[in-house]
Design an enzyme around this catalytic site. Structure first.
Site, PDB file in Angstrom:
ATOM      1  N   ASP A  24      -6.752   0.814  -3.092  1.00  0.00           N
ATOM      2  CA  ASP A  24      -7.908   1.674  -3.412  1.00  0.00           C
ATOM      3  C   ASP A  24      -8.337   1.555  -4.868  1.00  0.00           C
ATOM      4  O   ASP A  24      -8.843   2.520  -5.452  1.00  0.00           O
ATOM      5  CB  ASP A  24      -7.595   3.159  -3.094  1.00  0.00           C
ATOM      6  CG  ASP A  24      -7.239   3.384  -1.644  1.00  0.00           C
ATOM      7  OD1 ASP A  24      -7.979   2.871  -0.783  1.00  0.00           O
ATOM      8  OD2 ASP A  24      -6.239   4.058  -1.369  1.00  0.00           O
ATOM      9  N   HIS A  81     -12.531  -1.865   2.141  1.00  0.00           N
ATOM     10  CA  HIS A  81     -13.167  -2.140   0.865  1.00  0.00           C
ATOM     11  C   HIS A  81     -14.567  -1.541   0.889  1.00  0.00           C
ATOM     12  O   HIS A  81     -15.393  -1.919   1.720  1.00  0.00           O
ATOM     13  CB  HIS A  81     -13.231  -3.647   0.601  1.00  0.00           C
ATOM     14  CG  HIS A  81     -11.890  -4.242   0.314  1.00  0.00           C
ATOM     15  ND1 HIS A  81     -11.672  -5.595   0.243  1.00  0.00           N
ATOM     16  CD2 HIS A  81     -10.690  -3.664   0.073  1.00  0.00           C
ATOM     17  CE1 HIS A  81     -10.399  -5.827  -0.032  1.00  0.00           C
ATOM     18  NE2 HIS A  81      -9.792  -4.667  -0.130  1.00  0.00           N
TER      19      HIS A  81
END
Length: 422
Positions: free
Chosen positions: A13, A41
């Site tokens: 992340d 993503h």
């Protein structure tokens, strides 16, 4: 020609989607090289907001080819959903290819993941990733090449399904049938056959043609199955060297390794997280979930665990990956903080430690902090590192000096263009 590898420098992340979307504008080929649809993503550009789990982020550049590589386990149904998302945005999928050697994540993999988590797991996304990799290791797996030879796929299923059903019986779950699974394979073959390529031949053609190639990693080095915080890890190797392993080319051909870090730390799932804090200042960074770059998982929607930036983690992952450059994302999230903490060391049993500890000791370490003054000004419109506030530049320089590499890109917002460059 150049081969670059972009990887997560922390726990995942970190903002890799944004950075791959940026680099894709200068790339001829983007390759996803490990993982599955267990992490996403987030990409925000002129086409909209996208959360991609399997398709490489280079899909937004019409001149860029995209390869779903050998190291992945791919749920074909999830891939089809993602493809529909791209088509609905009126973008082309003509350049999207799938490695014939990529393994197929089957319905029973996901079911087993759900069952195992229910009986006491580690906080997986229940997408079946670990089980797909386990069946790969057992040689009881289908690959995309089997969709090009359905008779062969059926024979393999006849060998695999009894093993699956033995596991299902232990959970008192209805057995799977070869006929039902083969029917899905037939549908997948019609959908994906034209996209399947020999990955080694395809990639070497690109290398021989002097193309600019970027390998896109998923998750972060601290989740690597061998070098991360085992057992609280993913089931693949999200480190730079694995790009060469799964790509089938010599590692010495890699020209650049780009690590992506967040200006603070976040994690999802169980496991040690030394700089984690609760409430107060750190919660300012989380957001409410209304903005696409708020601190909630792209795949799960779960609220992320948050903490200060952790230099021992970055030094460790730098040792593993060898970052030529770092991209430091989300520095704008710190704009309103009067003070910012940096973890520079760990203490274990009251003593400073030099080596990065094992998982059990990492649970017990005490982070050692320094505190730097914040900059209390808006960075979101800045496009050059030299134009950042002095205290922001001091924060970045401190990270560079402690980790031993260069911060070449600083994320100052969620969009592709929200980037300050050295």
């Amino acid at each position: 020609m150049s081969i670059s590898v972009l990887v997560g420098a922390q726990w995942g992340d970190e903002g890799k989607g944004k950075m791959v979307d940026y680099f894709a504008q200068q790339s001829d080929l983007i390759v996803r090289f490990q993982g599955g649809d267990n992490a996403g993503h987030t990409v925000i550009n002129d086409y909209g907001v996208f959360k991609l789990h399997l398709i490489p982020c280079g899909v937004f550049n019409k001149d860029c080819q995209c390869l779903i590589g050998t190291g992945l386990v791919v749920n074909p149904d999830v891939l089809f959903e993602e493809m529909q998302q791209i088509v609905e945005a009126k973008l082309s999928l003509a350049g999207l290819k799938i490695s014939s050697k990529a393994h197929i994540l089957m319905p029973y993999h996901q079911k087993l993941d759900e069952l195992m988590e229910a009986s006491g797991g580690i906080g997986t996304t229940k997408r079946g990733i670990g089980q797909a990799y386990a069946y790969k290791a057992m040689r009881k797996s289908l690959r995309f090449e089997d969709l090009l030879n359905l008779e062969n796929a059926k024979k393999k299923l006849e060998n695999i399904v009894p093993v699956v059903n033995d596991q299902m019986a232990s959970y008192q779950i209805e057995p799977y049938t070869v006929a039902g699974l083969f029917e899905k394979c037939q549908v997948w073959a019609k959908t994906f056959a034209d996209m399947i390529v020999n990955p080694v031949a395809y990639l070497h053609e690109q290398i021989d043609a002097d193309k600019n190639i970027l390998f896109e990693g998923q998750l972060g080095a601290m989740k690597d199955i061998d070098l991360g915080i085992f057992p609280y890890v993913t089931s693949s190797n999200p480190i730079a060297a694995y790009a060469a392993v799964s790509g089938g080319f010599p590692a010495k051909k890699i020209d650049k390794v780009i690590g992506v870090a967040k200006a603070f730390s976040s994690a999802v799932g169980a496991g040690p997280f030394p700089t984690e804090e609760f409430g107060g200042t750190i919660d300012i960074l989380r957001g409410t979930g209304e903005k696409p770059d708020d601190e909630f998982g792209a795949r799960t929607g779960r609220s992320r665990r948050l903490g200060w930036i952790d230099i021992p983690v970055l030094k460790y992952t730098h040792a593993i990956n060898g970052y030529d450059e770092l991209a430091l994302c989300k520095i704008d999230k710190l704009d309103d903080l009067p003070e910012i903490k940096i973890c520079v060391d760990y203490k274990l049993d009251g003593k400073l430690i030099k080596e990065f500890p094992n998982t059990e000791d990492l649970e017990k370490v005490e982070p050692v902090y320094i505190t730097l003054p914040g900059w209390l000004s808006d960075t979101t419109k800045i496009r050059r590192l030299d134009d950042l506030p002095d205290n922001a530049k001091k924060y970045i320089k401190t990270i560079e000096d402690l980790v031993g590499t260069t911060v070449a890109y600083v994320g100052v917002g969620p969009d592709r263009e929200d980037l300050a460059i050295r």
